[in-house]
Design a protein around this motif. Structure first.
Motif, PDB file in Angstrom:
ATOM      1  N   LEU A 103       1.014  -1.104  -0.177  1.00 17.92           N
ATOM      2  CA  LEU A 103      -0.046  -0.009   0.062  1.00 17.92           C
ATOM      3  C   LEU A 103       0.889   1.294   0.032  1.00 17.92           C
ATOM      4  O   LEU A 103       1.791   1.288   0.455  1.00 17.92           O
ATOM      5  N   MET A 104       0.267   2.194  -0.648  1.00 14.20           N
ATOM      6  CA  MET A 104       1.243   3.706  -0.568  1.00 14.20           C
ATOM      7  C   MET A 104       0.179   4.814  -0.147  1.00 14.20           C
ATOM      8  O   MET A 104      -0.842   4.709  -0.779  1.00 14.20           O
ATOM      9  N   LYS A 105       0.629   5.469   0.606  1.00 13.92           N
ATOM     10  CA  LYS A 105      -0.100   6.629   1.177  1.00 13.92           C
ATOM     11  C   LYS A 105      -0.283   7.714   0.071  1.00 13.92           C
ATOM     12  O   LYS A 105       0.680   8.210  -0.559  1.00 13.92           O
ATOM     13  N   GLY A 106      -1.370   8.320  -0.174  1.00 16.77           N
ATOM     14  CA  GLY A 106      -1.604   9.312  -1.148  1.00 16.77           C
ATOM     15  C   GLY A 106      -1.724  10.873  -0.247  1.00 16.77           C
ATOM     16  O   GLY A 106      -0.839  11.006   0.358  1.00 16.77           O
ATOM     17  N   SER A 107      -2.768  11.229  -0.444  1.00 15.15           N
ATOM     18  CA  SER A 107      -2.982  12.656   0.313  1.00 15.15           C
ATOM     19  C   SER A 107      -3.873  12.595   1.454  1.00 15.15           C
ATOM     20  O   SER A 107      -4.370  13.563   1.817  1.00 15.15           O
ATOM     21  N   LEU A 108      -4.219  11.349   1.770  1.00 14.86           N
ATOM     22  CA  LEU A 108      -4.924  11.575   3.183  1.00 14.86           C
ATOM     23  C   LEU A 108      -3.807  11.447   4.246  1.00 14.86           C
ATOM     24  O   LEU A 108      -2.671  11.406   4.072  1.00 14.86           O
ATOM     25  N   HIS A 109      -4.393  11.624   5.594  1.00 19.38           N
ATOM     26  CA  HIS A 109      -3.721  11.745   6.920  1.00 19.38           C
ATOM     27  C   HIS A 109      -3.108  10.433   7.025  1.00 19.38           C
ATOM     28  O   HIS A 109      -3.667   9.378   6.929  1.00 19.38           O
ATOM     29  N   THR A 110      -1.930  10.254   7.576  1.00 17.14           N
ATOM     30  CA  THR A 110      -1.163   8.955   8.243  1.00 17.14           C
ATOM     31  C   THR A 110      -2.182   8.371   9.143  1.00 17.14           C
ATOM     32  O   THR A 110      -2.424   6.926   8.819  1.00 17.14           O
ATOM     33  N   ASP A 111      -2.681   8.842   9.975  1.00 20.95           N
ATOM     34  CA  ASP A 111      -3.712   7.968  10.900  1.00 20.95           C
ATOM     35  C   ASP A 111      -4.741   7.600  10.373  1.00 20.95           C
ATOM     36  O   ASP A 111      -5.305   6.411  10.628  1.00 20.95           O
ATOM     37  N   GLU A 112      -5.380   8.106   9.217  1.00 18.76           N
ATOM     38  CA  GLU A 112      -6.426   7.554   8.522  1.00 18.76           C
ATOM     39  C   GLU A 112      -6.007   6.300   7.814  1.00 18.76           C
ATOM     40  O   GLU A 112      -6.688   5.355   7.833  1.00 18.76           O
ATOM     41  N   LEU A 113      -4.764   6.069   7.169  1.00 17.74           N
ATOM     42  CA  LEU A 113      -4.379   4.814   6.620  1.00 17.74           C
ATOM     43  C   LEU A 113      -3.958   4.007   7.377  1.00 17.74           C
ATOM     44  O   LEU A 113      -4.545   2.675   7.614  1.00 17.74           O
ATOM     45  N   LEU A 114      -3.236   4.334   8.468  1.00 20.72           N
ATOM     46  CA  LEU A 114      -2.746   3.188   9.668  1.00 20.72           C
ATOM     47  C   LEU A 114      -3.733   2.796  10.511  1.00 20.72           C
ATOM     48  O   LEU A 114      -3.875   1.617  10.869  1.00 20.72           O
ATOM     49  N   GLY A 115      -4.577   3.795  10.661  1.00 20.88           N
ATOM     50  CA  GLY A 115      -5.852   3.189  11.698  1.00 20.88           C
ATOM     51  C   GLY A 115      -6.678   2.087  11.024  1.00 20.88           C
ATOM     52  O   GLY A 115      -6.947   1.116  11.527  1.00 20.88           O
ATOM     53  N   ALA A 116      -6.891   2.133   9.569  1.00 14.41           N
ATOM     54  CA  ALA A 116      -7.429   0.975   8.896  1.00 14.41           C
ATOM     55  C   ALA A 116      -6.585  -0.226   8.876  1.00 14.41           C
ATOM     56  O   ALA A 116      -6.922  -1.480   8.960  1.00 14.41           O
ATOM     57  N   VAL A 117      -5.336  -0.057   8.707  1.00 14.86           N
ATOM     58  CA  VAL A 117      -4.095  -1.316   8.583  1.00 14.86           C
ATOM     59  C   VAL A 117      -4.065  -1.827   9.934  1.00 14.86           C
ATOM     60  O   VAL A 117      -4.278  -3.208   9.841  1.00 14.86           O
ATOM     61  N   VAL A 118      -4.242  -1.236  11.173  1.00 11.12           N
ATOM     62  CA  VAL A 118      -4.090  -1.912  12.361  1.00 11.12           C
ATOM     63  C   VAL A 118      -5.645  -2.118  13.159  1.00 11.12           C
ATOM     64  O   VAL A 118      -5.516  -2.502  14.165  1.00 11.12           O
ATOM     65  N   GLY A 119      -6.827  -1.662  12.498  1.00 10.75           N
ATOM     66  CA  GLY A 119      -7.989  -1.874  13.155  1.00 10.75           C
ATOM     67  C   GLY A 119      -8.223  -3.132  13.637  1.00 10.75           C
ATOM     68  O   GLY A 119      -7.604  -4.279  13.062  1.00 10.75           O
ATOM     69  N   ARG A 120      -9.306  -3.205  14.361  1.00 11.67           N
ATOM     70  CA  ARG A 120      -9.542  -4.585  15.065  1.00 11.67           C
ATOM     71  C   ARG A 120     -10.017  -5.651  14.120  1.00 11.67           C
ATOM     72  O   ARG A 120      -9.586  -6.726  14.220  1.00 11.67           O
ATOM     73  N   ASP A 121     -10.540  -5.291  12.862  1.00 11.89           N
ATOM     74  CA  ASP A 121     -10.846  -6.173  11.887  1.00 11.89           C
ATOM     75  C   ASP A 121     -10.229  -6.449  10.586  1.00 11.89           C
ATOM     76  O   ASP A 121     -10.452  -6.960   9.760  1.00 11.89           O
ATOM     77  N   SER A 122      -9.099  -5.513  10.864  1.00  5.72           N
ATOM     78  CA  SER A 122      -8.342  -5.514   9.640  1.00  5.72           C
ATOM     79  C   SER A 122      -7.557  -6.856   9.409  1.00  5.72           C
ATOM     80  O   SER A 122      -6.991  -7.505  10.312  1.00  5.72           O
ATOM     81  N   PRO A 123      -7.785  -7.232   7.894  1.00  8.73           N
ATOM     82  CA  PRO A 123      -6.965  -8.657   7.632  1.00  8.73           C
ATOM     83  C   PRO A 123      -5.443  -8.622   7.531  1.00  8.73           C
ATOM     84  O   PRO A 123      -4.760  -9.516   7.301  1.00  8.73           O
ATOM     85  N   LEU A 124      -4.896  -7.426   7.985  1.00  9.14           N
ATOM     86  CA  LEU A 124      -3.273  -7.093   7.661  1.00  9.14           C
ATOM     87  C   LEU A 124      -2.707  -7.316   8.988  1.00  9.14           C
ATOM     88  O   LEU A 124      -1.520  -7.134   9.061  1.00  9.14           O
TER      89      LEU A 124
END
Length: 312
Positions: A103-124
Motif C-alpha cells: 500500500l502507498m499513502k496518497g494525500s490522506l492523513h497518516t492516521d487514516e491509513l494506519l488506522g485502517a491497517v491496524v484496526g480490530r477487523d483488519s486482515p493485515l
C-alpha cells in the motif's frame, strides 16, 4: 573564491533501484492519490518499472488531476472510493485479499491509513507492533544504513521496541543481509538507571542473547558517535562487534529518531527511502515534504520487501 557545490552521488541507491527493477514490478494500492505530487511520483515509479499502481479514490478527481498534470492514465486501474477513510478501508481489503502486494499513502492523513491497517477487523494485522524503517544512502557512511523508528511510535516501551527491532531485522533479511548489526542508541553508552533508554537497550541485547530476538547481532546502549565510529568506540574503550559497522540504528523515541533522520537528510545529504512494517504488506508512507526521489526510492524499497515475501 567562488566554490561550486558538488552534488553527492548515491551508488547504493542506484543498486537498490536496479535490484528492484530486476525483481519485477509489484501491484501497489495507492490510497487516495488526490494531490499532484503524490500522483506524479506514483507514475514515475511505475514508468521506472518498480510498481504497477492501483489508484484507490474518487475516479473523477483522479482523472481531473491526471489531466491537469499531463499524466496519461491509459489502462491504469482505478478503484472507486468516495473519501479518504473509504479509500483506506478499500486498500486494506485489497491487500488482505492478495490483490495488491503493498500500500502507498496518497494525500490522506497518516492516521487514516494506519488506522485502517491496524484496526480490530483488519486482515493485515500480524500480532506485531507496526513501525517505520528508513533506509539511507549516506555519502559519509560506507554502506546502506537503516534507522527505526522515526515516524510511527512516539515513546515505545520495551516490548514495542522489541517488535521495532524485529521488523527492521525482517527487512534487512529481505534485502539480502542475513545477520545485520544493530546499534541500540541512547545518550550514553553505559547503563544508567536515570536514563530508561539505557535500561531498554541492555534488555533488548539480553533478549537477543536468550533467543527472544533472532537473526541479528545487537549491542547497546551505544551513543551515536561510538555506534558509527570505531575510532570513537576505541577511544572510549568500547569493545563491540557493532561499533563502526551498524546496519541498523534503533532510536529510543520519535523525538530522537525524527531529529536524526532530518539531520542525515538535510545536513548529511543522505538519500532515503522508508516503509511501515509489521503488517502483512509493506506500506509506503511518504510525507508532503519528501522529495520525488525519496518517494520513488520508497517504491523501490517496497518492491524488494515484497519480493522477499515472494521468495520466502
Amino acid at each position: 573564491m567562488n566554490m561550486q557545490r558538488v552534488a553527492p552521488s548515491y551508488p547504493r541507491l542506484d543498486d537498490l533501484a536496479q535490484r528492484a527493477r530486476a525483481s519485477g514490478a509489484i501491484k501497489v494500492g495507492v490510497v487516495y492519490p488526490c494531490e499532484a505530487s503524490a500522483m506524479a511520483a506514483t507514475f514515475q515509479a511505475a514508468d521506472l518499472g518498480f510498481i504497477d499502481p492501483v489508484l484507490i479514490g474518487p475516479s473523477a478527481v483522479i482523472c481531473r488531476l491526471a489531466e491537469e498534470a499531463g499524466l496519461a492514465l491509459g489502462e491504469r486501474e482505478i478503484v472507486e472510493a468516495a473519501d479518504p477513510l473509504a479509500a483506506a478501508r478499500r486498500g486494506v481489503a485489497l491487500a488482505g485479499a492478495g490483490e495488491v502486494a503493498a500500500l502507498m499513502k496518497g494525500s490522506l492523513h497518516t492516521d487514516e491509513l494506519l488506522g485502517a491497517v491496524v484496526g480490530r477487523d483488519s486482515p493485515l494485522r500480524m500480532g506485531r507492533r507496526t513501525s517505520h524503517v528508513f533506509w539511507f544512502d549516506c555519502p559519509a557512511y560506507h554502506k546502506p544504513l537503516m534507522l527505526t523508528d522515526a515516524v510511527v511510535n512516539i515513546a515505545p516501551g520495551l516490548m514495542e521496541k522489541a517488535d521495532i527491532v524485529r521488523n527492521a531485522i525482517d527487512l534487512a533479511h529481505r534485502l539480502g543481509n542475513p545477520m545485520p548489526k544493530i546499534a541500540i542508541l541512547a545518550a550514553v553508552e553505559t547503563v544508567n538507571p536515570a536514563l530508561p533508554s539505557t535500561i531498554d537497550a541492555a534488555a533488548l541485547c539480553k533478549m537477543a542473547d536468550r533467543g527472544q530476538i533472532t537473526g541479528a547481532v545487537l549491542d547497546g546502549p551505544l551513543g551515536f558517535d561510538n555506534a558509527v565510529s570505531l575510532t570513537s568506540a576505541t577511544t572510549k574503550g568500547i569493545v563491540s562487534l557493532v561499533a563502526g559497522e551498524p546496519d541498523i540504528l534503533v532510536v529510543p523515541n520519535l523525538d530522537a529518531g525524527n531529529s536524526l533522520y532530518k539531520s542525515l537528510v538535510y545536513l548529511g545529504e543522505a538519500a532515503c527511502a522508508g516503509l511501515v512494517l509489521g503488517a502483512r504488506v509493506p506500506i509506503i508512507l511518504t510525507s508532503r515534504s519528501d522529495s520525488v526521489q525519496a518517494r520513488i526510492a520508497s517504491c523501490a524499497l517496497a518492491t524488494l520487501a515484497a519480493a522477499g515475501d515472494r521468495t520466502g
